[in-house]
Design a protein around this motif. Structure first.
Motif, PDB file in Angstrom:
ATOM      1  N   ASP A   1      43.725  23.888-102.605  1.00  0.00           N
ATOM      2  CA  ASP A   1      44.474  24.704-101.646  1.00  0.00           C
ATOM      3  C   ASP A   1      45.797  23.997-101.276  1.00  0.00           C
ATOM      4  OD1 ASP A   1      44.986  26.634 -99.722  1.00  0.00           O
ATOM      5  OD2 ASP A   1      44.035  25.413 -98.152  1.00  0.00           O
ATOM      6  N   VAL A   2      45.711  22.701-100.998  1.00  0.00           N
ATOM      7  CA  VAL A   2      46.940  21.966-100.643  1.00  0.00           C
ATOM      8  C   VAL A   2      47.888  21.921-101.844  1.00  0.00           C
ATOM      9  CG1 VAL A   2      47.901  19.747 -99.867  1.00  0.00           C
ATOM     10  CG2 VAL A   2      45.769  20.574 -98.885  1.00  0.00           C
ATOM     11  N   VAL A   3      47.334  21.706-103.033  1.00  0.00           N
ATOM     12  CA  VAL A   3      48.181  21.667-104.238  1.00  0.00           C
ATOM     13  C   VAL A   3      48.877  23.018-104.420  1.00  0.00           C
ATOM     14  CG1 VAL A   3      48.160  21.461-106.768  1.00  0.00           C
ATOM     15  CG2 VAL A   3      46.850  19.859-105.375  1.00  0.00           C
ATOM     16  N   ASN A   4      48.130  24.110-104.209  1.00  0.00           N
ATOM     17  CA  ASN A   4      48.743  25.434-104.344  1.00  0.00           C
ATOM     18  C   ASN A   4      49.804  25.683-103.270  1.00  0.00           C
ATOM     19  OD1 ASN A   4      47.532  26.560-106.682  1.00  0.00           O
ATOM     20  ND2 ASN A   4      45.611  26.727-105.539  1.00  0.00           N
ATOM     21  N   THR A   5      49.607  25.115-102.105  1.00  0.00           N
ATOM     22  CA  THR A   5      50.601  25.293-101.035  1.00  0.00           C
ATOM     23  C   THR A   5      51.841  24.441-101.301  1.00  0.00           C
ATOM     24  OG1 THR A   5      48.774  25.573 -99.509  1.00  0.00           O
ATOM     25  CG2 THR A   5      50.923  25.160 -98.515  1.00  0.00           C
ATOM     26  N   CYS A   6      51.625  23.186-101.682  1.00  0.00           N
ATOM     27  CA  CYS A   6      52.766  22.252-101.819  1.00  0.00           C
ATOM     28  C   CYS A   6      53.489  22.410-103.164  1.00  0.00           C
ATOM     29  CB  CYS A   6      52.294  20.808-101.669  1.00  0.00           C
ATOM     30  SG  CYS A   6      51.653  20.432-100.040  1.00  0.00           S
TER      31      CYS A   6
ATOM     32  N   ALA B   1      51.902  15.232-110.129  1.00  0.00           N
ATOM     33  CA  ALA B   1      50.842  14.522-109.406  1.00  0.00           C
ATOM     34  C   ALA B   1      50.093  13.605-110.362  1.00  0.00           C
ATOM     35  CB  ALA B   1      49.887  15.528-108.783  1.00  0.00           C
ATOM     36  N   PHE B   2      49.783  12.413-109.878  1.00  0.00           N
ATOM     37  CA  PHE B   2      48.905  11.501-110.622  1.00  0.00           C
ATOM     38  C   PHE B   2      47.502  11.748-110.095  1.00  0.00           C
ATOM     39  CE2 PHE B   2      53.056   9.542-110.478  1.00  0.00           C
ATOM     40  CZ  PHE B   2      53.268   9.250-111.820  1.00  0.00           C
ATOM     41  N   THR B   3      46.589  12.085-111.004  1.00  0.00           N
ATOM     42  CA  THR B   3      45.245  12.457-110.561  1.00  0.00           C
ATOM     43  C   THR B   3      44.213  11.483-111.138  1.00  0.00           C
ATOM     44  OG1 THR B   3      45.084  13.912-112.479  1.00  0.00           O
ATOM     45  CG2 THR B   3      45.847  14.901-110.415  1.00  0.00           C
ATOM     46  N   PHE B   4      43.231  11.157-110.324  1.00  0.00           N
ATOM     47  CA  PHE B   4      42.246  10.151-110.734  1.00  0.00           C
ATOM     48  C   PHE B   4      40.848  10.570-110.316  1.00  0.00           C
ATOM     49  CE2 PHE B   4      46.109   8.190-108.962  1.00  0.00           C
ATOM     50  CZ  PHE B   4      46.655   7.647-110.109  1.00  0.00           C
ATOM     51  N   ILE B   5      39.862  10.112-111.099  1.00  0.00           N
ATOM     52  CA  ILE B   5      38.471  10.219-110.633  1.00  0.00           C
ATOM     53  C   ILE B   5      38.199   8.959-109.823  1.00  0.00           C
ATOM     54  CG2 ILE B   5      36.047  10.139-111.352  1.00  0.00           C
ATOM     55  CD1 ILE B   5      36.700  11.928-113.653  1.00  0.00           C
TER      56      ILE B   5
ATOM     57  N   LEU C   1      38.427  17.241-112.151  1.00  0.00           N
ATOM     58  CA  LEU C   1      39.698  16.637-112.575  1.00  0.00           C
ATOM     59  C   LEU C   1      40.434  17.573-113.529  1.00  0.00           C
ATOM     60  CD1 LEU C   1      41.481  14.020-112.427  1.00  0.00           C
ATOM     61  CD2 LEU C   1      40.447  13.374-114.591  1.00  0.00           C
ATOM     62  N   GLN C   2      39.668  18.147-114.467  1.00  0.00           N
ATOM     63  CA  GLN C   2      40.285  19.066-115.439  1.00  0.00           C
ATOM     64  C   GLN C   2      40.897  20.276-114.752  1.00  0.00           C
ATOM     65  OE1 GLN C   2      37.871  20.476-118.626  1.00  0.00           O
ATOM     66  NE2 GLN C   2      38.029  18.550-119.744  1.00  0.00           N
ATOM     67  N   GLU C   3      40.134  20.815-113.804  1.00  0.00           N
ATOM     68  CA  GLU C   3      40.619  22.007-113.089  1.00  0.00           C
ATOM     69  C   GLU C   3      41.888  21.662-112.304  1.00  0.00           C
ATOM     70  OE1 GLU C   3      37.577  23.850-110.741  1.00  0.00           O
ATOM     71  OE2 GLU C   3      38.963  25.383-109.977  1.00  0.00           O
ATOM     72  N   LEU C   4      41.846  20.508-111.661  1.00  0.00           N
ATOM     73  CA  LEU C   4      43.011  20.071-110.875  1.00  0.00           C
ATOM     74  C   LEU C   4      44.227  19.862-111.777  1.00  0.00           C
ATOM     75  CD1 LEU C   4      44.217  19.024-108.177  1.00  0.00           C
ATOM     76  CD2 LEU C   4      43.349  16.768-108.779  1.00  0.00           C
ATOM     77  N   ASN C   5      44.005  19.204-112.911  1.00  0.00           N
ATOM     78  CA  ASN C   5      45.129  18.908-113.808  1.00  0.00           C
ATOM     79  C   ASN C   5      45.799  20.188-114.312  1.00  0.00           C
ATOM     80  OD1 ASN C   5      44.971  16.198-113.536  1.00  0.00           O
ATOM     81  ND2 ASN C   5      43.813  15.824-115.410  1.00  0.00           N
ATOM     82  N   LYS C   6      44.967  21.190-114.563  1.00  0.00           N
ATOM     83  CA  LYS C   6      45.533  22.466-115.034  1.00  0.00           C
ATOM     84  C   LYS C   6      46.527  23.009-114.006  1.00  0.00           C
ATOM     85  CE  LYS C   6      42.301  25.155-117.476  1.00  0.00           C
ATOM     86  NZ  LYS C   6      41.274  26.108-117.152  1.00  0.00           N
ATOM     87  N   VAL C   7      46.107  22.996-112.749  1.00  0.00           N
ATOM     88  CA  VAL C   7      46.952  23.537-111.679  1.00  0.00           C
ATOM     89  C   VAL C   7      48.203  22.664-111.498  1.00  0.00           C
ATOM     90  CG1 VAL C   7      46.989  24.225-109.243  1.00  0.00           C
ATOM     91  CG2 VAL C   7      44.885  24.399-110.544  1.00  0.00           C
TER      92      VAL C   7
END
Ligand code: 5AD
Ligand code: SF4
Length: 485
Positions: free
Chosen positions: A368-373, A378-382, A407-413
């Motif tokens: 939600d925050v990623v979609n808003t901002c 973004a650097f994403t990590f597990i 992580l995969q879902e986040l990276n796509k967005v």
């Protein structure tokens, strides 16, 4: 040979020198004054003159900058740099401890060094950086990697010459790792990798103790350099033609909190007054980001409109468990304020998925925050448990496969928004600091926009080291194409 010297050498051969890391000590914070040490060193030794060294650096910009110190120190002994491991007489692995995969890479690389040492018994192998500050790592090297000669930590890179020169007098591993709060050294030698842009430390260590993070243990207490020393370093860089400085600290906006008379915003203003063409800084923590800082960045053209503002999670509950000291709403309100006050600003972030017991609902809040901002990137990590940190003690009910899916879902967005941010540049003319010949296409040069977008540019090599206007012709997911205009 004098008798005492003879015995000294015998003694050195037999005694393993040990100053071992201690995480419990590393956690301590006292009110003791930080020692400021102005180095005045000279090394005059023929022992390793003309030999070759190889440095492999892992991790963050701070480590990269430490790598520049390591190179300068080895060159002060007359060694030459090689980019080929097999050619080296001295190998230093400058390590990172932030996640387990950084560990795995280092131990993998040590395997290569071991083979090399079989062929070249005189080879000196050293390990330093954040991993050296970890008890378990030093233990593992002592037990399983006897071919390593020296281990030193983040607090005593300045011992490097002494340690390397002493290797021949010892048979056993020499561990020199200190787990104290730390000092501030000045007059550090650096062999800078670029003559266009430079790293400048403004502070060391961190006192935030986010519950997942090992850095406050490996890098010690927050210690700010005195502004007079920082300004002098930047002024020297300006004199030498540098176009850009990046100010480094684990948490740069806390700069000066441990000094009497200065804040990060006033330091930024002073650095801006040196007239260096471009100023950047990493990393900011949302907690210490003041309105004064926003104002200083907005009003000075040479402070770049680019802010790396780690979110870590969009769930206020997870943020509280992470010890981040802000809620989702507070992050969003700071984000909006920055966007509103600094024209054309690019904001990037760090996000951790799979903090212990992160629920689907928590993860949705991050999305939600990623979609808003709609971050520029973004650097994403597990999440990776680090021994000694509070979060590592939490029993985690979430499986790795769930974390990988998140992580995969986040990276796509995240990647979709990076692409969209890049697409906005097509057709625009933007200033780009040209740094060198493009890796992908030798007929082009490459550089970065003020907002830190990588651009491959059709332009002559004469433009290297200059800020030129570039018309953006195409946007890719992670870079832009353009031509000089
Ligand atoms: N696991 C995963 N990511 C981590 N980071 C720091 N500690 C950990 C950890 N234990 C990430 C944070 C930080 C970035 C430099 O690394 O997102 O901002
Ligand atoms: Fe680690 Fe938090 Fe300090 Fe950043 S602010 S270095 S994440 S403890």
């Amino acid at each position: 040979m004098q008798l005492s010297t003879f015995f000294d050498i015998i003694l050195l051969n037999e005694v393993e020198s040990m100053q071992l890391p201690n995480l419990k000590e590393a956690r301590k914070r006292t009110n003791e004054e930080v020692p400021y040490i102005y180095l005045d060193e000279k090394y005059d030794s023929e022992v390793l003159k003309g030999k070759k060294y190889f440095v492999k650096t892992y991790g963050c910009q701070m480590n990269v900058h430490d790598g520049e110190e390591i190179c300068a120190r080895l060159e002060s002994l007359g060694l030459f740099k090689t980019e080929v491991l097999e050619e080296a007489d001295v190998v230093i692995l400058n390590t990172c401890a932030i996640r387990e995969n950084a560990h795995d890479k280092v131990f993998g690389y040590l395997g290569r060094c071991k083979h090399l040492k079989r062929e070249k018994p005189e080879l000196i192998i050293g390990l330093c950086g954040c991993m050296a500050q970890e008890e378990s790592v030093v233990e593992e090297i002592r037990n399983k990697h006897p071919y390593v000669d020296i281990i030193f930590g983040t607090h005593n890179i300045n011992d490097l010459q002494k340690l390397v020169l002493e290797v021949r007098n010892r048979k056993k591993l020499d561990v020199n790792v200190y787990s104290y709060e730390g000092k501030v050294f000045e007059n550090i030698p650096y062999k800078r990798e670029s003559n266009i842009k430079a790293w400048v430390n403004i502070m060391y260590g961190c006192d935030k103790f986010c519950t997942y993070c090992i850095v406050p243990y490996t890098r010690g207490k927050q210690r700010s350099r005195k502004s007079i020393d920082i300004i002098k370093e930047v002024e020297d860089l300006v004199k030498n033609g540098y176009q850009e400085v990046t100010l480094l600290g684990q948490n740069v906006n806390a700069y000066g909190k441990d000094l009497d008379d200065i804040s990060f915003s006033s330091l930024l203003q002073k650095i801006s007054d040196t007239k260096i063409p471009r100023i950047r800084f990493v990393t900011s923590h949302p907690w210490d980001f003041t309105d004064d800082m926003i104002e200083v960045i907005a009003k000075n053209d040479n402070i770049m409109p680019y802010i790396h503002l780690p979110l870590q999670s969009g769930s206020s509950d997870i943020l509280r468990k992470m010890g981040r000291r802000y809620t989702k709403e507070e992050y969003l309100s700071l984000f909006n304020k920055i966007k509103e006050k600094i024209p054309n600003v690019a904001i990037t972030t760090d996000i951790i998925v799979g903090f212990p017991n992160e629920s689907d609902e928590d993860f949705k809040e991050t999305l939600d925050v990623v979609n808003t901002c709609q971050f520029d990137s973004a650097f994403t990590f597990i999440y990776s448990p680090r021994i000694g940190t509070p979060a590592a003690l939490i029993k985690d009910e979430v499986s790795l496969s769930v974390k990988e899916e998140r992580l995969q879902e986040l990276n796509k967005v995240v990647n979709e928004y990076s692409k969209q941010a890049n697409l906005k540049y097509v057709g625009k003319v933007v200033p780009v600091l040209i740094e060198g010949v493009s890796e992908k296409d030798e007929t082009k040069v490459f550089g970065y926009t003020d907002t830190m977008k990588l651009v491959n540019v059709v332009a002559s090599k004469e433009t290297i080291g200059k800020i030129i206007n570039v018309k953006i012709t195409e946007a890719k997911s992670f870079s832009l194409d353009g031509e000089e205009c």
